[in-house]
Design a protein around this motif. Structure first.
Motif, mmCIF file in Angstrom:
data_model
loop_
_atom_site.group_PDB
_atom_site.id
_atom_site.type_symbol
_atom_site.label_atom_id
_atom_site.label_comp_id
_atom_site.label_asym_id
_atom_site.label_seq_id
_atom_site.Cartn_x
_atom_site.Cartn_y
_atom_site.Cartn_z
ATOM 1 N N GLN A 232 9.000 5.852 -2.356
ATOM 2 C CA GLN A 232 8.755 6.649 -1.153
ATOM 3 C C GLN A 232 8.057 5.794 -0.096
ATOM 4 O OE1 GLN A 232 6.696 10.453 -1.977
ATOM 5 N NE2 GLN A 232 6.951 9.975 -4.149
ATOM 6 N N LYS B 96 4.441 10.680 -13.934
ATOM 7 C CA LYS B 96 4.726 11.636 -12.864
ATOM 8 C C LYS B 96 4.186 13.033 -13.144
ATOM 9 C CE LYS B 96 8.682 9.405 -10.680
ATOM 10 N NZ LYS B 96 10.120 9.463 -10.362
ATOM 11 N N GLU C 33 -1.018 12.959 -10.263
ATOM 12 C CA GLU C 33 -0.586 13.840 -9.171
ATOM 13 C C GLU C 33 -1.719 14.061 -8.174
ATOM 14 O OE1 GLU C 33 0.705 17.287 -11.295
ATOM 15 O OE2 GLU C 33 2.783 16.587 -11.440
ATOM 16 N N LEU C 34 -2.929 14.218 -8.690
ATOM 17 C CA LEU C 34 -4.081 14.435 -7.813
ATOM 18 C C LEU C 34 -4.337 13.213 -6.939
ATOM 19 C CD1 LEU C 34 -7.363 16.155 -8.860
ATOM 20 C CD2 LEU C 34 -7.438 14.066 -7.522
ATOM 21 N N ILE D 97 -2.168 10.908 -6.007
ATOM 22 C CA ILE D 97 -1.090 10.770 -5.025
ATOM 23 C C ILE D 97 -1.261 11.781 -3.894
ATOM 24 C CG2 ILE D 97 1.400 11.030 -4.678
ATOM 25 C CD1 ILE D 97 1.754 9.921 -7.530
ATOM 26 N N GLU D 98 -1.642 13.000 -4.236
ATOM 27 C CA GLU D 98 -1.881 14.020 -3.208
ATOM 28 C C GLU D 98 -2.993 13.575 -2.262
ATOM 29 O OE1 GLU D 98 -3.379 18.688 -2.915
ATOM 30 O OE2 GLU D 98 -2.809 17.828 -4.845
ATOM 31 N N TRP D 99 -4.072 13.032 -2.836
ATOM 32 C CA TRP D 99 -5.182 12.531 -2.013
ATOM 33 C C TRP D 99 -4.725 11.366 -1.143
ATOM 34 C CZ3 TRP D 99 -7.183 7.552 -2.330
ATOM 35 C CH2 TRP D 99 -8.319 7.307 -1.547
ATOM 36 N N LYS E 289 -1.718 10.593 0.015
ATOM 37 C CA LYS E 289 -0.852 11.036 1.112
ATOM 38 C C LYS E 289 -1.647 11.797 2.170
ATOM 39 C CE LYS E 289 3.457 11.258 -1.533
ATOM 40 N NZ LYS E 289 4.540 12.129 -2.050
ATOM 41 N N SER E 290 -2.627 12.570 1.722
ATOM 42 C CA SER E 290 -3.457 13.313 2.670
ATOM 43 C C SER E 290 -4.250 12.364 3.556
ATOM 44 C CB SER E 290 -4.403 14.241 1.905
ATOM 45 O OG SER E 290 -5.318 14.865 2.779
ATOM 46 N N GLU E 291 -4.827 11.327 2.967
ATOM 47 C CA GLU E 291 -5.604 10.360 3.745
ATOM 48 C C GLU E 291 -4.720 9.603 4.730
ATOM 49 O OE1 GLU E 291 -8.942 9.561 3.835
ATOM 50 O OE2 GLU E 291 -9.203 11.415 2.707
ATOM 51 N N ARG F 180 -1.948 10.784 6.087
ATOM 52 C CA ARG F 180 -1.617 11.730 7.166
ATOM 53 C C ARG F 180 -2.756 11.824 8.171
ATOM 54 N NH1 ARG F 180 0.708 14.832 2.941
ATOM 55 N NH2 ARG F 180 -1.207 16.047 2.740
#
Length: 306
Positions: free
Chosen positions: A159, A282, A288-289, A291-293, A295-297, A299
């Motif tokens: 990605q 995965k 997962e947590l 990766i979520e963090w 991507k949030s940072e 953004r």
């Protein structure tokens, strides 16, 4: 003897092992006991039950009818108990997430932002591997890889996280001596140029020659050379020269006032920051947590003014 009194469980595991091995000696070795100590445990268990559990011969150890009944239940009970203990131990241990990336991304982007992640999720054990090598997620002990590459070189599961802009930066002291205003291209005349070695073939935009009016100026301007981008930026913040900053990596330092952008002119290179995740990782909640963090940072960074 009180036939309703529950038996002690002290010798139960030794009994199950002796039945499985067909030998007190082998079972005792597995439990790190002497043979006589295990025999006493079995005798105590037989005394509590009021039944013999083994038929003892010189050649082999066989279960009696009562012993066979007890073994069937005891094996299932101990398996269930061991499974429960294993789950409890895994649950109480820190969950390790291994992240591979190049050293500049770890030191300049990840480390300044990790405090909030650690505060919110202290049980996650983050392990960082700094390398420029593209790790093999199928065979190596890595959960997440963050790489800087052109998107067309990514596998189908990769990605693109974000692209970036490259522009000249300097310390506040250096910037104060440069003509103010971000309304024109940066003129590096009289400045010490901070350069990264061995990157111009892969990243031609990282060469100051791209930004200078002619090759002669690039060759005669004072310069300092470094191996990694984080070294260049550290020298820049200390006022030792001007650098071509990579926005994603230097965003924190610009927003903190440690660096200043010297020109509105920038270059958007073809490379991007890309994410790869191991197939086995995965579905892991901690991965997962993270990766979520991540991507949030990113953004948040993309939404910030440059």
């Amino acid at each position: 003897m009180n036939k309703d009194r529950p038996i002690s469980l002290a010798g139960l595991r030794g009994f199950v092992l002796a039945a499985r091995q067909g030998s007190f000696t082998k079972a005792a070795e597995e439990l790190c006991l002497t043979q006589s100590a295990l025999s006493r445990q079995i005798q105590a268990l037989e005394s509590e039950l009021g039944e013999r559990l083994f038929v003892r011969t010189t050649r082999v150890l066989k279960l009696t009818e009562a012993g066979a009944k007890l073994e069937k239940v005891a094996v299932a009970m101990l398996d269930q108990l061991d499974g429960c203990v294993s789950q409890i131990r895994r649950g109480s241990a820190k969950k390790r997430v291994t992240i591979s990336s190049f050293s500049s991304f770890i030191s300049m982007w990840l480390i300044p932002r990790l405090g909030a992640l650690h505060a919110a999720h202290p049980d996650i054990d983050l392990h960082f591997q700094a390398t420029d090598r593209f790790v093999d997620l199928d065979t190596e002990d890595v959960d997440v890889a963050i790489r800087y590459c052109t998107p067309d070189t990514l596998p189908s599961t990769g990605q693109v996280l974000t692209r970036e802009e490259i522009y000249p930066v300097g310390s506040n002291t250096v910037a104060a001596n440069i003509e103010p205003g971000l309304d024109k291209a940066f003129d590096p005349e009289g400045q010490t140029l901070l350069l990264q070695e061995s990157t111009t073939s892969l990243y031609p935009w990282s060469a100051w020659a791209t930004w200078l009016p002619d090759t002669a100026t690039a060759e005669t301007t004072k310069s300092l050379r470094f191996t990694n981008h984080d070294q260049i930026i550290q020298a820049t913040m200390l006022g030792q020269g001007v650098a071509l900053g990579r926005h994603v990596l230097i965003e924190y330092f610009v927003e903190s006032g440690l660096l200043r952008r010297l020109s509105p002119v920038g270059i958007v290179p073809p490379q991007a920051y890309c994410l790869l995740v191991s197939e086995r990782a995965k579905a892991v909640p901690e991965v997962e947590l993270f990766i979520e963090w991540l991507k949030s940072e990113i953004r948040i960074g993309n939404a910030s003014p440059q």
